[in-house]
Design an enzyme around this catalytic site. Structure first.
Site, PDB file in Angstrom:
ATOM      1  N   HIS A  40      -6.037  -9.727  -5.656  1.00  0.00           N
ATOM      2  CA  HIS A  40      -4.733 -10.271  -5.273  1.00  0.00           C
ATOM      3  C   HIS A  40      -3.711 -10.359  -6.377  1.00  0.00           C
ATOM      4  O   HIS A  40      -2.548 -10.660  -6.097  1.00  0.00           O
ATOM      5  CB  HIS A  40      -4.922 -11.618  -4.585  1.00  0.00           C
ATOM      6  CG  HIS A  40      -5.333 -11.445  -3.160  1.00  0.00           C
ATOM      7  ND1 HIS A  40      -6.616 -11.103  -2.807  1.00  0.00           N
ATOM      8  CD2 HIS A  40      -4.612 -11.486  -2.024  1.00  0.00           C
ATOM      9  CE1 HIS A  40      -6.676 -10.971  -1.497  1.00  0.00           C
ATOM     10  NE2 HIS A  40      -5.480 -11.191  -1.012  1.00  0.00           N
ATOM     11  N   ARG A  81      -0.624  -8.553  -5.556  1.00  0.00           N
ATOM     12  CA  ARG A  81       0.422  -9.116  -4.708  1.00  0.00           C
ATOM     13  C   ARG A  81       1.230 -10.173  -5.443  1.00  0.00           C
ATOM     14  O   ARG A  81       2.141 -10.771  -4.885  1.00  0.00           O
ATOM     15  CB  ARG A  81      -0.197  -9.800  -3.481  1.00  0.00           C
ATOM     16  CG  ARG A  81      -0.750  -8.859  -2.473  1.00  0.00           C
ATOM     17  CD  ARG A  81      -1.035  -9.646  -1.198  1.00  0.00           C
ATOM     18  NE  ARG A  81      -1.814  -8.853  -0.276  1.00  0.00           N
ATOM     19  CZ  ARG A  81      -1.294  -7.913   0.515  1.00  0.00           C
ATOM     20  NH1 ARG A  81      -0.006  -7.681   0.484  1.00  0.00           N
ATOM     21  NH2 ARG A  81      -2.059  -7.231   1.315  1.00  0.00           N
ATOM     22  N   ASP A 120       0.795  -1.229   0.000  1.00  0.00           N
ATOM     23  CA  ASP A 120       0.000   0.000   0.000  1.00  0.00           C
ATOM     24  C   ASP A 120       0.830   1.284   0.000  1.00  0.00           C
ATOM     25  O   ASP A 120       0.319   2.344  -0.286  1.00  0.00           O
ATOM     26  CB  ASP A 120      -0.898   0.057   1.248  1.00  0.00           C
ATOM     27  CG  ASP A 120      -2.009  -0.978   1.179  1.00  0.00           C
ATOM     28  OD1 ASP A 120      -2.170  -1.582   0.102  1.00  0.00           O
ATOM     29  OD2 ASP A 120      -2.684  -1.179   2.199  1.00  0.00           O
ATOM     30  N   ARG A 123     -15.338   2.189 -24.595  1.00  0.00           N
ATOM     31  CA  ARG A 123     -15.996   1.862 -23.340  1.00  0.00           C
ATOM     32  C   ARG A 123     -15.414   2.615 -22.165  1.00  0.00           C
ATOM     33  O   ARG A 123     -14.297   3.105 -22.216  1.00  0.00           O
ATOM     34  CB  ARG A 123     -15.808   0.364 -23.069  1.00  0.00           C
ATOM     35  CG  ARG A 123     -17.015  -0.376 -23.501  1.00  0.00           C
ATOM     36  CD  ARG A 123     -17.143  -1.727 -22.917  1.00  0.00           C
ATOM     37  NE  ARG A 123     -18.180  -2.380 -23.710  1.00  0.00           N
ATOM     38  CZ  ARG A 123     -18.024  -3.534 -24.313  1.00  0.00           C
ATOM     39  NH1 ARG A 123     -16.906  -4.204 -24.207  1.00  0.00           N
ATOM     40  NH2 ARG A 123     -19.007  -4.054 -25.003  1.00  0.00           N
ATOM     41  N   ASN A 131      21.356   6.136 -17.876  1.00  0.00           N
ATOM     42  CA  ASN A 131      21.417   6.945 -16.650  1.00  0.00           C
ATOM     43  C   ASN A 131      22.776   7.617 -16.504  1.00  0.00           C
ATOM     44  O   ASN A 131      23.378   7.584 -15.437  1.00  0.00           O
ATOM     45  CB  ASN A 131      21.099   6.090 -15.418  1.00  0.00           C
ATOM     46  CG  ASN A 131      20.660   6.935 -14.243  1.00  0.00           C
ATOM     47  OD1 ASN A 131      20.190   8.046 -14.428  1.00  0.00           O
ATOM     48  ND2 ASN A 131      20.835   6.432 -13.045  1.00  0.00           N
ATOM     49  N   MET A 142      -5.927  -1.751  -4.646  1.00  0.00           N
ATOM     50  CA  MET A 142      -5.797  -1.805  -3.190  1.00  0.00           C
ATOM     51  C   MET A 142      -5.433  -0.441  -2.606  1.00  0.00           C
ATOM     52  O   MET A 142      -4.977   0.447  -3.314  1.00  0.00           O
ATOM     53  CB  MET A 142      -4.768  -2.849  -2.804  1.00  0.00           C
ATOM     54  CG  MET A 142      -5.302  -4.264  -2.991  1.00  0.00           C
ATOM     55  SD  MET A 142      -4.157  -5.491  -2.340  1.00  0.00           S
ATOM     56  CE  MET A 142      -5.127  -6.991  -2.571  1.00  0.00           C
TER      57      MET A 142
HETATM   58  P1  ATP Z   1      -0.553  -5.243   6.068  1.00  0.00           P
HETATM   59  O1  ATP Z   1      -1.493  -4.252   6.624  1.00  0.00           O
HETATM   60  O2  ATP Z   1       0.418  -4.682   5.080  1.00  0.00           O
HETATM   61  O3  ATP Z   1      -1.170  -6.494   5.575  1.00  0.00           O
HETATM   62  P2  ATP Z   1       0.228  -5.504   8.816  1.00  0.00           P
HETATM   63  O4  ATP Z   1       1.535  -5.861   9.434  1.00  0.00           O
HETATM   64  O5  ATP Z   1      -0.282  -4.160   9.116  1.00  0.00           O
HETATM   65  O6  ATP Z   1       0.405  -5.748   7.261  1.00  0.00           O
HETATM   66  P3  ATP Z   1      -1.692  -6.813  10.527  1.00  0.00           P
HETATM   67  O7  ATP Z   1      -2.655  -7.893  10.236  1.00  0.00           O
HETATM   68  O8  ATP Z   1      -2.171  -5.531  11.034  1.00  0.00           O
HETATM   69  O9  ATP Z   1      -0.842  -6.633   9.199  1.00  0.00           O
HETATM   70  O10 ATP Z   1      -0.621  -7.368  11.577  1.00  0.00           O
HETATM   71  C1  ATP Z   1       0.052  -8.615  11.401  1.00  0.00           C
HETATM   72  C2  ATP Z   1       0.272  -9.283  12.731  1.00  0.00           C
HETATM   73  O11 ATP Z   1       1.040  -8.443  13.592  1.00  0.00           O
HETATM   74  C3  ATP Z   1      -1.005  -9.564  13.523  1.00  0.00           C
HETATM   75  O12 ATP Z   1      -1.647 -10.725  13.110  1.00  0.00           O
HETATM   76  C4  ATP Z   1      -0.479  -9.698  14.932  1.00  0.00           C
HETATM   77  O13 ATP Z   1       0.105 -10.940  15.142  1.00  0.00           O
HETATM   78  C5  ATP Z   1       0.617  -8.637  14.951  1.00  0.00           C
HETATM   79  N1  ATP Z   1       0.047  -7.413  15.495  1.00  0.00           N
HETATM   80  C6  ATP Z   1      -0.592  -6.443  14.828  1.00  0.00           C
HETATM   81  N2  ATP Z   1      -0.996  -5.469  15.652  1.00  0.00           N
HETATM   82  C7  ATP Z   1      -0.599  -5.824  16.892  1.00  0.00           C
HETATM   83  C8  ATP Z   1      -0.701  -5.241  18.188  1.00  0.00           C
HETATM   84  N3  ATP Z   1      -1.310  -4.075  18.393  1.00  0.00           N
HETATM   85  N4  ATP Z   1      -0.160  -5.898  19.227  1.00  0.00           N
HETATM   86  C9  ATP Z   1       0.460  -7.070  19.047  1.00  0.00           C
HETATM   87  N5  ATP Z   1       0.578  -7.675  17.857  1.00  0.00           N
HETATM   88  C10 ATP Z   1       0.059  -7.072  16.790  1.00  0.00           C
END
Ligand code: ATP
Ligand code: MG
Length: 740
Positions: free
Chosen positions: A287, A290, A154, A189, A523, A196
């Site tokens: 997806h 990704r 993102d 069209r 470059n 995302m």
């Molecule tokens: P993306 O948003 O790019 O998919 P992200 O790292 O933000 O990636 P999340 O699902 O928010 O994805 O977090 C991944 C993992 O990190 C969670 O499943 C959890 O295990 C851990 N995590 C996220 N937030 C917390 C928190 N506040 N405290 C503890 N662990 C956390």
């Protein structure tokens, strides 16, 4: 003292380039004498048991640069969200003797990481009290050093210009939108494409800019009118009237209106069908964004960030705040982790609170700049010149070898010029054409479809005008009443412009503002860290080398891949870093016989101990005597029964291909600035001339008179080349195995 033990894990949504980061972390750590472990399946692996923690060696990360996703697995872990889960995680780390942790993930993962580190001491004492670890163990691990890397397609993390995976996602989006555009144009069209980005419009905005879309809806900047449906339909109608055959609207997942109500792709579809009275198609990319192999940029970004992360962890003191590694203005930076997470969340909160101005203000300057450019581009329609303003005749020309993105730049300049009411002239076939007077008026539709097209639609040649040519050009400039000149191209363009500037005393008609826009795959132009086309060429190199590598699975073979660049080693070095070449030969460094001898010995011992593939990248002009052919013969002769050798001269495929999203975005941005420069100077009656460039993340204009002072004329490259500082990292990671 025992060796430092570092562990790495990937968490949250996977992102392309995570593997490059894992490889870089592992190899840098080993090179610096640390032990390194991978934790499979993110935090879940850390919580589950000790089995997911795996010791890594040099070869366990071989051959993964080109793979999508993450080879060590990622997961979302509910357990890690609980204190109990984190206590188990701490126990497992202590038992494995690990006191440094590198986490690659999104904002969520990094929030979790920060919490974990903050709780570390109390978790340890709880574990000691509960008898799960001994008091000695507890005392041995008073702190956890922690470094974060942002892996998220993102690009929603504040403080870093790019996150790992964003560029690749943008590649997937442009591929898809290009494909949709061609079918949409065949049938006249309208398409709505959803991409995302829940709290960040980066992918939508850059995708729209790169593909020449007609409208974009992003969370940070909802339409500023209530009746956006009507305004949008009106805009599309105007485009059709000007001759467009297709209309593309790109919408981010998190798009909303002023009131904060989500706008879905279906809402846009319904609104447009009602207004336009025609069928509107929706494509939700999902997806695929990704998927696929990581782009050249993401491989390099992952590599550099991984390297920086290990350096950070190895020099950290217990009191140091945890940091996250970012890239700012093209350089690695260390950002305070918690503050960055907080700022990232502040954007989401601002959007939630409908404070869109604040949300936008928290975005990077290049984001804001791109949004401005996009708004200008979609507005661009043929207009009469503003009252009281003079109408200028501005000529656009391509010069030098073709470079992907030249058309994108020409299109942007021509449309923006027409929008402001000026006469835009296209010069065919570079200076050759200018000498012959091949100058033609361009209209809005004559550049239709150019945003995504490789090569040079105007035509380009490598002739640098000298002597009598200049007379001919002076005549053409006068005959066509050319008021200003935009030169999009490489060395030829710059040198020619400089010649014209220097011969002004003889040719008064050259007293017009001129500007050069860097467009060369090599470059090798002064005043800019990037030239348009180099990113595309790097991706072409990476694609080709990936295939070459696959062709060699069953034999013991060494490839010597020759890449372009003239005397500039940019493509060689960056191509080598993105493909995992074990050696790059650059003119800047020189090639000595002793080096070749050492390389042969390394190849021999490598292949003798089980290695199957060798990859050397050689810049085309690295050395006039030790040619690609010579090197192949030498390696072949010395390799005898142990391995065989094949040359692969990539040649012109590097100059071809549709421009990458990065090249398109930069081309559009630079073209807009160039055009503004020319018009300002025409308005002010100034004939100052310049070359434009991107340096430290900023767009700068250099006085054209400084051209010869900034270059190494003999080797046609800038005196200063920023990327040479990356040489050390490239060769570190390329070692076959660490010494000792
Ligand atoms: P993306 O948003 O790019 O998919 P992200 O790292 O933000 O990636 P999340 O699902 O928010 O994805 O977090 C991944 C993992 O990190 C969670 O499943 C959890 O295990 C851990 N995590 C996220 N937030 C917390 C928190 N506040 N405290 C503890 N662990 C956390
Ligand atoms: Mg997230």
């Amino acid at each position: 003292m025992s060796k430092k033990r570092i562990a790495i894990l990937t968490s949250g949504g996977d992102a392309q380039g995570m593997n490059a980061a894992v490889r870089s972390v592992v190899r840098t750590a080993l090179d610096k004498g640390a032990e390194v472990y991978a934790i499979n399946e993110g935090y879940q692996g850390l919580v589950d048991d000790g089995d997911s923690i795996r010791r890594m060696d040099w070869d366990s990360v071989g051959g993964i640069l080109q793979l999508g996703g993450t080879i060590i697995g990622s997961a979302r872990s509910e357990a890690f969200r609980t204190r109990e889960g984190r206590r188990t995680a701490a126990r497992n780390l202590v038992r494995a003797g690990i006191d440094g942790l590198i986490v690659i993930g999104g904002d969520g993962s990094l929030t979790g990481a920060n919490l974990f580190r903050a709780e570390w001491r109390s978790l340890i004492s709880e574990l000691v009290d509960a008898g799960e670890i001994s008091a000695e163990e507890g005392a041995a691990y008073p702190n956890l050093s922690l470094v974060g890397l942002v892996g998220s397609i993102d690009n929603d993390f504040t403080g870093t210009d790019m996150t790992i995976g964003t560029d690749t996602a943008l590649h997937r989006i442009t591929e898809a939108v290009d494909a949709i555009t061609s079918t949409a144009a065949s049938h006249q069209r309208t398409f709505v494409v959803k991409v995302m980005g829940r709290n960040c419009g980066y992918l939508a905005l850059m995708g729209a800019l790169a593909c020449g879309a007609d409208w974009v809806l992003i969370p940070e900047a909802p339409p500023d009118v209530e009746n956006w449906q009507e305004v949008l339909a009106e805009r599309l109608r105007a485009g059709r009237k000007a001759g467009r055959r297709d209309s593309i609207v790109i919408i981010a997942e998190g798009a909303r209106d002023r009131e904060g109500n989500y706008i879905g792709s279906g809402d846009v579809q319904r609104a447009l069908e009602e207004q336009l009275r025609e069928e509107v198609r929706v494509t939700v990319l999902g997806h695929v964004q990704r998927g696929g192999r990581p782009s050249a940029f993401d491989r390099t970004l992952g590599t550099l960030m991984g390297h920086e992360a290990v350096n950070t962890i190895l020099t950290a003191t217990p009191d140091d705040e945890p940091v996250v590694i970012g890239i700012r203005n093209n350089r690695m930076t260390r950002l305070p982790l918690m503050e960055s997470v907080r700022k990232t969340q502040a954007v989401a909160e601002a959007i939630e609170a409908k404070d869109y101005e604040k949300a936008m203000s928290l975005r990077s300057s290049s984001f804001k700049d791109a949004f401005q450019t996009f708004k200008t581009m979609v507005r661009a329609l043929p207009h009469p010149v503003e009252q009281g303003k003079k109408r200028f005749r501005i000529a656009v020309l391509n010069a030098g070898a073709p470079s992907p993105g030249m058309n994108t730049a020409a299109r942007a300049a021509i449309r923006l010029g027409l929008d402001m009411g000026h006469v835009m002239l296209g010069v065919h076939n570079g200076f050759e054409g200018l000498i012959d007077g091949e100058v033609e008026g361009m209209d809005w539709m004559s550049v239709s479809g150019w945003a995504s097209r490789g090569g040079s639609m105007l035509g380009t040649t490598r002739r640098i005008p000298k002597g009598r040519d200049l007379y001919a050009i002076a005549r053409v400039v006068e005959d066509h009443h050319i008021d200003a000149l935009l030169l999009i191209g490489g060395w030829t363009a710059y040198e020619a412009a400089f010649n014209m500037l220097s011969s002004r005393p003889n040719f008064p008609s050259f007293n017009i503002p001129m500007i050069c826009l860097p467009a060369s795959i090599n470059n090798n132009l002064p005043g800019s860290e990037f030239s348009i086309g180099a990113d595309t060429a790097l991706n072409s190199i990476v694609d080709a080398v990936d295939k070459i590598k696959q062709s060699a699975v069953a034999t013991r073979r060494c490839f010597v891949v020759e890449v372009m660049g003239h005397y500039c080693g940019y493509l060689g070095l960056m191509g080598g870093m993105a493909t995992g070449a074990e050696r790059v030969y650059l003119h800047e460094e020189g090639v000595r016989l002793r080096d070749l001898q050492l390389d042969v010995e390394k190849l021999l011992s490598g292949f003798q101990s089980g290695k199957r593939l060798g990859l050397m990248i050689r810049n085309e002009y690295a050395n006039p005597v030790y040619t690609t052919e010579f090197m192949c013969s030498l390696f072949e002769e010395e390799g005898k029964d142990v391995f065989d050798v094949r040359p692969a001269i990539l040649g012109h495929l590097q100059q071809g291909g549709d421009p990458s999203p990065f090249d398109r975005v930069q081309a559009t941005r630079l073209a807009r600035m160039c055009l503004e420069y020319l018009i300002d100077h025409c308005d002010g009656g100034s004939s100052d001339s310049a070359f434009i460039g991107i340096q430290n993340g900023k767009i700068l204009f250099h006085d054209l008179r400084d051209f010869d002072r900034m270059i190494d004329a003999e080797h046609q490259r800038p005196k200063e080349q920023w990327w040479l500082e990356l040489k050390g990292i490239a060769s570190l990671l390329a070692k076959t195995r660490p010494a000792g």
